[in-house]
Design an enzyme around this catalytic site. Structure first.
Site, PDB file in Angstrom:
ATOM      1  N   SER A   1       5.441 -12.051  -2.175  1.00  0.00           N
ATOM      2  CA  SER A   1       6.559 -11.137  -2.422  1.00  0.00           C
ATOM      3  C   SER A   1       7.754 -11.548  -1.568  1.00  0.00           C
ATOM      4  CB  SER A   1       6.127  -9.709  -2.051  1.00  0.00           C
ATOM      5  OG  SER A   1       7.220  -8.826  -2.147  1.00  0.00           O
TER       6      SER A   1
ATOM      7  N   GLU B   1      -0.482  -6.292  11.723  1.00  0.00           N
ATOM      8  CA  GLU B   1      -1.279  -5.389  10.924  1.00  0.00           C
ATOM      9  C   GLU B   1      -1.645  -6.049   9.608  1.00  0.00           C
ATOM     10  OE1 GLU B   1       0.512  -1.236  12.614  1.00  0.00           O
ATOM     11  OE2 GLU B   1       1.687  -2.565  11.361  1.00  0.00           O
TER      12      GLU B   1
ATOM     13  N   ASN C   1       7.688   5.235   0.728  1.00  0.00           N
ATOM     14  CA  ASN C   1       6.800   5.737   1.774  1.00  0.00           C
ATOM     15  C   ASN C   1       7.627   6.089   2.995  1.00  0.00           C
ATOM     16  OD1 ASN C   1       4.114   5.526   0.687  1.00  0.00           O
ATOM     17  ND2 ASN C   1       4.460   3.312   0.675  1.00  0.00           N
TER      18      ASN C   1
ATOM     19  N   CYS D   1      10.367  -8.874  11.226  1.00  0.00           N
ATOM     20  CA  CYS D   1      11.134  -9.473  10.126  1.00  0.00           C
ATOM     21  C   CYS D   1      12.593  -9.567  10.560  1.00  0.00           C
ATOM     22  CB  CYS D   1      11.019  -8.587   8.879  1.00  0.00           C
ATOM     23  SG  CYS D   1      11.723  -9.352   7.406  1.00  0.00           S
TER      24      CYS D   1
ATOM     25  N   SER E   1      11.294  -8.210  -4.627  1.00  0.00           N
ATOM     26  CA  SER E   1      11.665  -6.864  -4.193  1.00  0.00           C
ATOM     27  C   SER E   1      13.093  -6.614  -4.668  1.00  0.00           C
ATOM     28  CB  SER E   1      11.588  -6.772  -2.669  1.00  0.00           C
ATOM     29  OG  SER E   1      10.247  -6.918  -2.272  1.00  0.00           O
ATOM     30  N   LEU E   2      13.227  -6.039  -5.855  1.00  0.00           N
ATOM     31  CA  LEU E   2      14.565  -5.900  -6.455  1.00  0.00           C
ATOM     32  C   LEU E   2      15.256  -4.618  -5.969  1.00  0.00           C
ATOM     33  CD1 LEU E   2      16.463  -7.360  -8.405  1.00  0.00           C
ATOM     34  CD2 LEU E   2      15.513  -5.956 -10.247  1.00  0.00           C
ATOM     35  N   HIS E   3      14.697  -3.491  -6.281  1.00  0.00           N
ATOM     36  CA  HIS E   3      15.096  -2.181  -5.727  1.00  0.00           C
ATOM     37  C   HIS E   3      16.455  -1.645  -6.144  1.00  0.00           C
ATOM     38  CE1 HIS E   3      11.533  -2.799  -3.431  1.00  0.00           C
ATOM     39  NE2 HIS E   3      12.070  -3.552  -2.510  1.00  0.00           N
TER      40      HIS E   3
ATOM     41  N   CYS F   1       3.085   0.392   1.859  1.00  0.00           N
ATOM     42  CA  CYS F   1       4.158  -0.600   1.917  1.00  0.00           C
ATOM     43  C   CYS F   1       5.279  -0.155   2.839  1.00  0.00           C
ATOM     44  CB  CYS F   1       4.804  -0.775   0.559  1.00  0.00           C
ATOM     45  SG  CYS F   1       3.746  -1.383  -0.666  1.00  0.00           S
TER      46      CYS F   1
ATOM     47  N   GLY G   1       6.990  -9.165   7.407  1.00  0.00           N
ATOM     48  CA  GLY G   1       7.702 -10.431   7.356  1.00  0.00           C
ATOM     49  C   GLY G   1       8.118 -10.887   5.974  1.00  0.00           C
ATOM     50  N   GLU G   2       9.022 -11.874   5.982  1.00  0.00           N
ATOM     51  CA  GLU G   2       9.514 -12.465   4.741  1.00  0.00           C
ATOM     52  C   GLU G   2       8.825 -13.827   4.589  1.00  0.00           C
ATOM     53  OE1 GLU G   2      11.371 -11.933   1.889  1.00  0.00           O
ATOM     54  OE2 GLU G   2      10.692 -13.988   1.621  1.00  0.00           O
TER      55      GLU G   2
ATOM     56  N   CYS H   1      -3.555  -7.226   1.987  1.00  0.00           N
ATOM     57  CA  CYS H   1      -2.117  -7.391   2.182  1.00  0.00           C
ATOM     58  C   CYS H   1      -1.921  -8.058   3.535  1.00  0.00           C
ATOM     59  CB  CYS H   1      -1.486  -5.993   2.132  1.00  0.00           C
ATOM     60  SG  CYS H   1       0.259  -5.975   2.454  1.00  0.00           S
TER      61      CYS H   1
ATOM     62  N   CYS I   1      16.122  -4.608   5.682  1.00  0.00           N
ATOM     63  CA  CYS I   1      16.186  -3.714   4.525  1.00  0.00           C
ATOM     64  C   CYS I   1      16.123  -2.278   5.063  1.00  0.00           C
ATOM     65  CB  CYS I   1      15.034  -4.010   3.575  1.00  0.00           C
ATOM     66  SG  CYS I   1      15.025  -5.740   3.047  1.00  0.00           S
TER      67      CYS I   1
ATOM     68  N   CYS J   1      12.873  -0.024   4.966  1.00  0.00           N
ATOM     69  CA  CYS J   1      11.597  -0.635   5.384  1.00  0.00           C
ATOM     70  C   CYS J   1      11.385  -0.489   6.880  1.00  0.00           C
ATOM     71  CB  CYS J   1      11.600  -2.118   4.996  1.00  0.00           C
ATOM     72  SG  CYS J   1      10.148  -2.997   5.608  1.00  0.00           S
TER      73      CYS J   1
HETATM   74  N1  SAH Z   1       9.400  -9.237   2.896  1.00  0.00           N
HETATM   75  C1  SAH Z   1       8.795  -9.290   1.632  1.00  0.00           C
HETATM   76  C2  SAH Z   1       7.334  -8.890   1.651  1.00  0.00           C
HETATM   77  C3  SAH Z   1       6.953  -7.706   2.515  1.00  0.00           C
HETATM   78  S1  SAH Z   1       7.550  -6.119   2.032  1.00  0.00           S
HETATM   79  C4  SAH Z   1       9.564  -8.445   0.628  1.00  0.00           C
HETATM   80  O1  SAH Z   1      10.450  -7.727   1.036  1.00  0.00           O
HETATM   81  O2  SAH Z   1       9.275  -8.561  -0.553  1.00  0.00           O
HETATM   82  C5  SAH Z   1       6.426  -5.611   0.738  1.00  0.00           C
HETATM   83  C6  SAH Z   1       7.008  -4.620  -0.266  1.00  0.00           C
HETATM   84  O3  SAH Z   1       7.076  -3.293   0.284  1.00  0.00           O
HETATM   85  C7  SAH Z   1       8.424  -4.958  -0.678  1.00  0.00           C
HETATM   86  O4  SAH Z   1       8.618  -4.791  -2.062  1.00  0.00           O
HETATM   87  C8  SAH Z   1       9.216  -3.931   0.060  1.00  0.00           C
HETATM   88  O5  SAH Z   1      10.466  -3.783  -0.498  1.00  0.00           O
HETATM   89  C9  SAH Z   1       8.334  -2.732  -0.032  1.00  0.00           C
HETATM   90  N2  SAH Z   1       8.663  -1.668   0.926  1.00  0.00           N
HETATM   91  C10 SAH Z   1       9.209  -1.817   2.136  1.00  0.00           C
HETATM   92  N3  SAH Z   1       9.372  -0.619   2.737  1.00  0.00           N
HETATM   93  C11 SAH Z   1       8.910   0.321   1.877  1.00  0.00           C
HETATM   94  C12 SAH Z   1       8.776   1.745   1.939  1.00  0.00           C
HETATM   95  N4  SAH Z   1       9.119   2.421   3.021  1.00  0.00           N
HETATM   96  N5  SAH Z   1       8.258   2.373   0.874  1.00  0.00           N
HETATM   97  C13 SAH Z   1       7.844   1.670  -0.207  1.00  0.00           C
HETATM   98  N6  SAH Z   1       7.927   0.324  -0.312  1.00  0.00           N
HETATM   99  C14 SAH Z   1       8.463  -0.353   0.716  1.00  0.00           C
HETATM  100 FE1  SF4 Z   2      11.565  -7.681   5.728  1.00  0.00          FE
HETATM  101 FE2  SF4 Z   2      10.486  -7.235   3.289  1.00  0.00          FE
HETATM  102 FE3  SF4 Z   2      10.852  -5.216   5.022  1.00  0.00          FE
HETATM  103 FE4  SF4 Z   2      12.956  -6.340   3.864  1.00  0.00          FE
HETATM  104  S1  SF4 Z   2      11.319  -5.213   2.834  1.00  0.00           S
HETATM  105  S2  SF4 Z   2      12.772  -5.816   6.044  1.00  0.00           S
HETATM  106  S3  SF4 Z   2      12.324  -8.478   3.773  1.00  0.00           S
HETATM  107  S4  SF4 Z   2       9.495  -6.968   5.306  1.00  0.00           S
END
Ligand code: SAH
Ligand code: SF4
Length: 403
Positions: free
Chosen positions: A242, A124, A341, A144, A264-266, A384, A210-211, A137, A148, A151
């Protein structure tokens, strides 16, 4: 003398793969190999690569016959061996806010593990138009390996890394759809930036599936093509990679790719971050932030973006906000608060709006820009972390068939 395409570079990978490989998305070196394989003498290769480069990336040509400064004979030879195909667009969803989500099917490749060997993996790609920019994007992997917990993509097992060609093809295919090449007509919904010198896609973020830092070489090659001034010509300051925190690759990204960095700190404590982003067990917050402090080219004009997903009752307290500010002290940073989301089966909820505002105020008052990222394309699951293609279903089917 004409030479057959070399087996490793240009032969179809599986039985039903397209007989002719595409030149779209190749690096200059790969295009050079393709030309040599077509019989172009070594002394002409460089010049021919420049011509193809202009037609493929600047003009968006999808037909060799448009390449009028290339001899008819060579055009015919190229056409006999190669195509200018993009990944097939399987579906397009257009959100009421103009966000578009495309499902692209790639050419079959080893490691796809799909039931139907002739059918490639699907990825996608999301396009987000705003008044002053258009952001694409892109995905760097199918699925991946990191898990996380908030995600959706993380629930999909890795199928494989994308090649640099497949990463670049996402932009070329998106520009086709957006009428963003000479001679094409943009869609008429009025939501896509257009006009003299305006580009429908001005920014790229590696925030799809993906990462990216687990697919470093291909991502780096792709960035080289995306930013090449004679072709797609995107400024590296408008390309953001990212990462969930693959610490050892962060310096290399700065040195070799020179793009903007997003982290992606969180979470602000290791115990919590370990549950949200399991990679934190390997690379804890302190090491991650040190890599950020050392990021090549970092300055107030080139800040790192810290992404922080707002999870109700999990990481959204005022104390978390204050700790975030303390942790980032001294790092030129932007903080991007992302409303969570939701996706089917997710165990989190998005923080309430007043809580997000309170969090944002604390960060803002400490001197950081803290835009709350407006959720885009939620109605089409394009926001995201909601990306998850049909590939997994196919994979499951493949497993069933193999059992
Ligand atoms: N793998 C990389 C890049 C893809 S994820 C990474 O983790 O940075 C892109 C962004 O979307 C990241 O900051 C991720 O943490 C965030 N993300 C993932 N799932 C999400 C969700 N359900 N709601 C909001 N942001 C989310
Ligand atoms: Fe992979 Fe990024 Fe999603 Fe974490 S947030 S599972 S690293 S795509």
């Amino acid at each position: 003398m004409s030479v057959a395409p070399s087996a490793c570079d240009f032969a179809p990978v599986t039985g039903e793969a397209p007989a002719k490989p595409s030149l779209v998305g190749l690096t200059r070196a790969q295009l050079g190999d393709a030309l040599r394989a077509t019989g172009v003498p070594e002394r002409d290769v460089r010049m021919r690569v420049s011509q193809l480069w202009h037609w493929i990336y600047f003009q968006g040509a999808s037909d060799f016959d448009r390449m009028l400064n290339v001899s008819k004979h060579l055009r015919k030879d190229l056409d006999a061996r190669f195509t200018l195909a993009r990944p097939a667009m399987i579906s397009q969803q257009v959100s009421s806010d103009g966000t578009r989500k495309w499902l692209f099917r790639l050419a079959p490749a080893p490691g796809d593990l799909l039931a139907d060997k002739a059918r490639g993996a699907e990825i996608e790609c999301v396009y987000i138009p705003e008044s002053d920019r258009g952001t694409l994007c892109v995905s760097s992997q199918v699925g991946c390996t990191l898990t996380c917990t908030f995600c959706h993509t993380g629930t999909q097992k890795l199928v494989r890394n994308l090649t640099s060609q497949e990463i670049v093809q996402q932009l070329v295919a998106a520009r086709d759809q957006l009428g963003d090449y000479p001679g094409l007509t943009p869609p008429s919904d009025g939501l896509i930036p257009s006009g003299e010198g305006v580009r429908a896609v001005s920014n790229i973020v590696f925030m799809g599936m993906g990462e990216p830092l687990y697919n470093f070489d291909h991502v780096c090659d792709a960035i080289g093509i995306l930013s090449d001034g004679d072709g797609l010509s995107l400024s590296k300051r408008r390309i953001t990679v990212s990462t969930s925190g693959v610490v050892p690759e962060i310096p290399r990204l700065g040195e070799q790719a020179g793009t903007m960095l997003a982290i992606s700190l969180h979470a602000v404590r290791d115990d919590l971050r370990e549950t949200l982003v399991p990679l934190n067990k390997k690379y804890p917050i302190k090491e991650l932030l040190q890599a950020c402090r050392d990021y090549p080219g970092l300055s107030n004009a080139r800040r790192i973006t810290f992404e922080y997903v707002m999870l109700k009752g999990v990481n959204d307290s005022p104390a978390d906000a204050r700790e975030l500010v303390r942790l980032l002290k001294g790092i030129p940073a932007k903080i991007n608060l992302i409303p969570f989301n939701p996706w089917p089966g997710a165990k989190y909820e998005c923080s309430d709006w007043d809580v997000i505002e309170q969090f944002s105020d604390i960060v803002f008052n400490a001197g950081y820009a803290s835009p709350v990222r407006t959720p885009r394309g939620r109605d089409i699951l394009a926001a995201c972390g909601q990306l998850k293609s049909e590939t997994e279903k196919l994979r499951a089917r493949a497993r069933l068939m193999e059992d």
